[in-house]
Design a protein around this motif. Structure first.
Motif, PDB file in Angstrom:
ATOM      1  N   ILE A   6      -3.682  -6.534   9.481  1.00  4.90           N
ATOM      2  CA  ILE A   6      -4.150  -5.193   9.153  1.00  4.90           C
ATOM      3  C   ILE A   6      -2.962  -4.257   8.964  1.00  4.90           C
ATOM      4  CG2 ILE A   6      -5.287  -3.140  10.091  1.00  4.90           C
ATOM      5  CD1 ILE A   6      -7.319  -4.999   9.131  1.00  4.90           C
ATOM      6  N   ALA A   7      -2.955  -3.595   7.822  1.00  5.10           N
ATOM      7  CA  ALA A   7      -2.040  -2.472   7.596  1.00  5.10           C
ATOM      8  C   ALA A   7      -2.915  -1.244   7.392  1.00  5.10           C
ATOM      9  CB  ALA A   7      -1.152  -2.736   6.394  1.00  5.10           C
ATOM     10  N   TRP A   8      -2.305  -0.069   7.464  1.00  5.56           N
ATOM     11  CA  TRP A   8      -3.090   1.155   7.344  1.00  5.56           C
ATOM     12  C   TRP A   8      -2.640   1.934   6.127  1.00  5.56           C
ATOM     13  CZ3 TRP A   8      -7.278   1.384  10.291  1.00  5.56           C
ATOM     14  CH2 TRP A   8      -7.305   0.551  11.425  1.00  5.56           C
ATOM     15  N   VAL A  19      -4.180  -7.842   4.854  1.00  3.97           N
ATOM     16  CA  VAL A  19      -3.020  -8.541   4.288  1.00  3.97           C
ATOM     17  C   VAL A  19      -3.229 -10.041   4.470  1.00  3.97           C
ATOM     18  CG1 VAL A  19      -0.527  -8.850   4.410  1.00  3.97           C
ATOM     19  CG2 VAL A  19      -1.516  -6.591   4.811  1.00  3.97           C
ATOM     20  N   PHE A  20      -3.111 -10.793   3.390  1.00  2.00           N
ATOM     21  CA  PHE A  20      -3.300 -12.246   3.434  1.00  2.00           C
ATOM     22  C   PHE A  20      -1.965 -12.948   3.672  1.00  2.00           C
ATOM     23  CE2 PHE A  20      -7.147 -10.862   1.532  1.00  2.00           C
ATOM     24  CZ  PHE A  20      -8.079 -11.881   1.677  1.00  2.00           C
ATOM     25  N   SER A 369      -4.170  -9.822  -1.525  1.00  2.00           N
ATOM     26  CA  SER A 369      -3.671  -8.640  -0.826  1.00  2.00           C
ATOM     27  C   SER A 369      -3.579  -7.443  -1.764  1.00  2.00           C
ATOM     28  CB  SER A 369      -2.295  -8.924  -0.205  1.00  2.00           C
ATOM     29  OG  SER A 369      -2.376  -9.925   0.785  1.00  2.00           O
ATOM     30  N   ILE A 370      -3.241  -7.692  -3.032  1.00  5.24           N
ATOM     31  CA  ILE A 370      -3.173  -6.617  -4.022  1.00  5.24           C
ATOM     32  C   ILE A 370      -4.576  -6.169  -4.426  1.00  5.24           C
ATOM     33  CG2 ILE A 370      -2.552  -6.060  -6.411  1.00  5.24           C
ATOM     34  CD1 ILE A 370      -0.169  -7.958  -6.106  1.00  5.24           C
ATOM     35  N   VAL A 371      -5.387  -7.148  -4.811  1.00  4.21           N
ATOM     36  CA  VAL A 371      -6.711  -6.851  -5.337  1.00  4.21           C
ATOM     37  C   VAL A 371      -7.589  -6.237  -4.269  1.00  4.21           C
ATOM     38  CG1 VAL A 371      -8.852  -7.973  -6.072  1.00  4.21           C
ATOM     39  CG2 VAL A 371      -6.681  -8.611  -7.108  1.00  4.21           C
ATOM     40  N   GLY A 372      -7.522  -6.808  -3.113  1.00  3.54           N
ATOM     41  CA  GLY A 372      -8.263  -6.312  -1.983  1.00  3.54           C
ATOM     42  C   GLY A 372      -9.694  -6.755  -1.966  1.00  3.54           C
ATOM     43  N   ASP A 373     -10.300  -6.472  -0.896  1.00  7.31           N
ATOM     44  CA  ASP A 373     -11.709  -6.752  -0.717  1.00  7.31           C
ATOM     45  C   ASP A 373     -12.279  -5.658   0.125  1.00  7.31           C
ATOM     46  OD1 ASP A 373     -13.935  -8.584  -1.115  1.00  7.31           O
ATOM     47  OD2 ASP A 373     -12.325 -10.022  -1.401  1.00  7.31           O
ATOM     48  N   ARG A 379     -22.581   2.434   7.788  1.00  5.26           N
ATOM     49  CA  ARG A 379     -22.415   3.496   6.792  1.00  5.26           C
ATOM     50  C   ARG A 379     -21.000   3.520   6.236  1.00  5.26           C
ATOM     51  NH1 ARG A 379     -23.863   8.707   9.904  1.00  5.26           N
ATOM     52  NH2 ARG A 379     -22.683   7.578  11.483  1.00  5.26           N
ATOM     53  N   TYR A 380     -20.135   2.641   6.746  1.00  8.12           N
ATOM     54  CA  TYR A 380     -18.722   2.689   6.372  1.00  8.12           C
ATOM     55  C   TYR A 380     -18.391   1.584   5.378  1.00  8.12           C
ATOM     56  CZ  TYR A 380     -18.417   5.684  10.450  1.00  8.12           C
ATOM     57  OH  TYR A 380     -18.603   6.692  11.349  1.00  8.12           O
ATOM     58  N   ILE A 381     -17.572   1.917   4.411  1.00 10.37           N
ATOM     59  CA  ILE A 381     -17.026   0.921   3.490  1.00 10.37           C
ATOM     60  C   ILE A 381     -15.527   0.864   3.741  1.00 10.37           C
ATOM     61  CG2 ILE A 381     -16.636   0.288   1.084  1.00 10.37           C
ATOM     62  CD1 ILE A 381     -19.165   1.790   0.366  1.00 10.37           C
ATOM     63  N   TYR A 382     -15.060  -0.269   4.173  1.00  8.63           N
ATOM     64  CA  TYR A 382     -13.629  -0.457   4.409  1.00  8.63           C
ATOM     65  C   TYR A 382     -13.039  -1.107   3.163  1.00  8.63           C
ATOM     66  CZ  TYR A 382     -14.965   0.299   9.246  1.00  8.63           C
ATOM     67  OH  TYR A 382     -15.461   0.827  10.402  1.00  8.63           O
ATOM     68  N   ILE A 383     -12.149  -0.418   2.522  1.00 11.12           N
ATOM     69  CA  ILE A 383     -11.553  -0.922   1.291  1.00 11.12           C
ATOM     70  C   ILE A 383     -10.246  -1.633   1.641  1.00 11.12           C
ATOM     71  CG2 ILE A 383     -10.721  -0.356  -1.022  1.00 11.12           C
ATOM     72  CD1 ILE A 383     -13.653   0.231  -0.582  1.00 11.12           C
ATOM     73  N   PHE A 384     -10.203  -2.909   1.332  1.00  9.30           N
ATOM     74  CA  PHE A 384      -9.003  -3.704   1.600  1.00  9.30           C
ATOM     75  C   PHE A 384      -8.310  -3.987   0.265  1.00  9.30           C
ATOM     76  CE2 PHE A 384     -11.864  -5.358   5.058  1.00  9.30           C
ATOM     77  CZ  PHE A 384     -11.267  -4.600   6.049  1.00  9.30           C
ATOM     78  N   PHE A 385      -7.063  -3.617   0.157  1.00  4.72           N
ATOM     79  CA  PHE A 385      -6.313  -3.958  -1.047  1.00  4.72           C
ATOM     80  C   PHE A 385      -4.867  -4.176  -0.637  1.00  4.72           C
ATOM     81  CE2 PHE A 385      -4.622   0.390  -1.867  1.00  4.72           C
ATOM     82  CZ  PHE A 385      -5.440   1.103  -1.018  1.00  4.72           C
ATOM     83  N   LYS A 386      -3.938  -3.653  -1.294  1.00  3.21           N
ATOM     84  CA  LYS A 386      -2.538  -3.517  -0.929  1.00  3.21           C
ATOM     85  C   LYS A 386      -1.700  -4.794  -0.991  1.00  3.21           C
ATOM     86  CE  LYS A 386      -0.647   0.509  -0.085  1.00  3.21           C
ATOM     87  NZ  LYS A 386      -0.814   1.592  -1.003  1.00  3.21           N
ATOM     88  N   ARG A 387      -0.468  -4.626  -0.568  1.00  3.34           N
ATOM     89  CA  ARG A 387       0.647  -5.572  -0.519  1.00  3.34           C
ATOM     90  C   ARG A 387       1.087  -6.027  -1.894  1.00  3.34           C
ATOM     91  NH1 ARG A 387       1.714 -11.569   1.725  1.00  3.34           N
ATOM     92  NH2 ARG A 387       3.919 -11.353   2.095  1.00  3.34           N
TER      93      ARG A 387
END
Length: 400
Positions: A6-8, A19-20, A369-373, A379-387
């Protein structure tokens, strides 16, 4: 949450970014699995078999659902999606193809799109592919060119892969006229290493066509023919000399594989970085070469940008639903000019050698890691992308 995966991100640093890690596919670390499990991340794989994608996702805690289920964060498919499926995507769902990507990956469409760019922006600025004709419709134009340059020429089906149906000819009478094919000027002065012809498989990730966002992975594969190169016409039918496709050359009795992932410059498959180190030692300007390769990638994608971006506006409900990994096959000639041979939809992720796993696992993990998931949790949507690294982001502003 303090966790290695996890990064923030975000202005308030409160958006969790997944992060994968490529090593997870080997280590099976339960701690790495815990994040995907916590957010109940799900994937499905349709019309393809990818052990590598499945392995990376499951080791990061994603669970696989039935292909008919729509309760997924990520859909990995081997072919284009029908428009009604694209229209049904929710904002947290991602699929690995853009609509109309065939504008880039079908050989006839790729050449026509590049030809259009040559006409509108100048031939010299988009001279990234060999002269090509689509037969039978352009047979007369081909014959006129053949009179000036008798070849050899290379024949390719418009929509095949893995070297199937490709062969060389030295006379128009050898070309069948009962199907759509491409005939391209054969590059008979390829750059050689130890007298062998090779090409390079590059991995290109597009995360958006509007705005156009391209990432070029900084590692690739150099794939060698299994018979030393000779431009004489007596060898014109020797596929093991003229074709560099792995799926062709692995059938050769001369194919040499390497079982050590740390050795990247032995046998018929090298890492791209090992190939570049070799060329640099030979006095070649590899910095200039790679800048030309970047230019080629950008211009090829630009040639199909309008059609794909238009299709996205028609069929894709949310800006970040689609991403795509393309396999670019590039040949370098003896003048150190790169030529685009083709762009592959769903490039092979098979890992037949340790070097394959080393390169492709890192490439796919960085891609995710770039594309994210995203995970829908209450009620929360956690957007994972980055690196970003070791992908290099290239934009249309980089084009010459």
């Amino acid at each position: 949450m303090d966790h290695p995966c996890i990064a923030w991100s975000g202005l308030s640093r409160k958006i969790p970014v997944l992060v994968f890690f490529a090593e997870a596919i080997v280590s099976k670390d339960g701690n790495i699995r815990s994040v995907g499990e916590r957010y109940n991340l799900a994937f499905k794989i349709v019309r393809t078999e990818s052990r590598l994608v499945r392995g990376l996702l499951t080791t990061h805690g994603f669970h696989e659902i039935h292909p008919n289920s729509n309760d997924f964060n990520l859909m990995w498919t081997g072919s284009h999606l029908k428009p009604y499926l694209l229209r049904s995507l929710q904002d947290f769902q991602k699929v690995n193809h853009f609509p109309r990507s065939y504008e880039l990956t079908r050989k006839d469409r790729l050449y026509k799109n590049i030809q259009r760019m040559q006409q509108s922006h100048g031939f010299k600025n988009f001279h990234i592919v060999p002269q090509t004709f689509v037969l039978p419709s352009e047979y007369q134009e081909f014959c006129s060119s053949f009179v000036k340059d008798q070849g050899p020429w290379i024949i390719k089906p418009v929509a095949s892969s893995r070297g199937r149906g490709i062969y060389l000819v030295s006379n128009p009478t050898q070309i069948p006229m009962d199907e759509n094919i491409l005939v391209s000027r054969y590059i008979n002065n390829p750059l050689l290493i130890d007298d062998f012809k090779f090409d390079v498989r590059l991995y290109v990730l597009v995360t958006s066509y509007d705005p156009l966002t391209i990432y070029l992975y900084e590692e690739g594969l150099a794939r060698f023919a299994t018979v030393k190169y000779d431009c004489g016409t007596k060898n014109i039918k020797n596929q093991f000399m003229h074709l560099t496709n792995y799926s062709v050359n692995k059938k050769s009795s001369d194919y040499v594989s390497c079982d050590d992932p740390e050795v990247e410059d032995y046998g018929n498959k090298w890492s791209m970085s090992a190939m570049l180190r070799y060329l640099k030692q030979e006095g070649k300007d590899t910095t200039l070469l790679m800048s030309q390769v970047e230019d080629l990638v950008i211009k090829a994608v630009l040639s199909a940008e309008l059609q794909i971006a238009t299709a996205c506006k028609m069929f894709v409900p949310h800006r970040n639903n689609c991403f795509e990994l393309y396999g670019f096959d590039v040949l370098i000639d003896s003048n150190l000019k790169p030529w685009l041979l083709e762009v592959n939809l769903s490039p092979s992720l098979a890992c037949d050698a340790p070097l394959d796993l080393k390169i492709k696992a890192s490439m796919i993990s960085d891609m995710f890691s770039i594309v994210g998931d995203s995970a829908h949790k209450g009620r929360y949507i956690y957007i994972f992308f980055k690196r970003k690294p070791p992908y290099k982001k290239v934009t249309s502003q980089n084009a010459n």
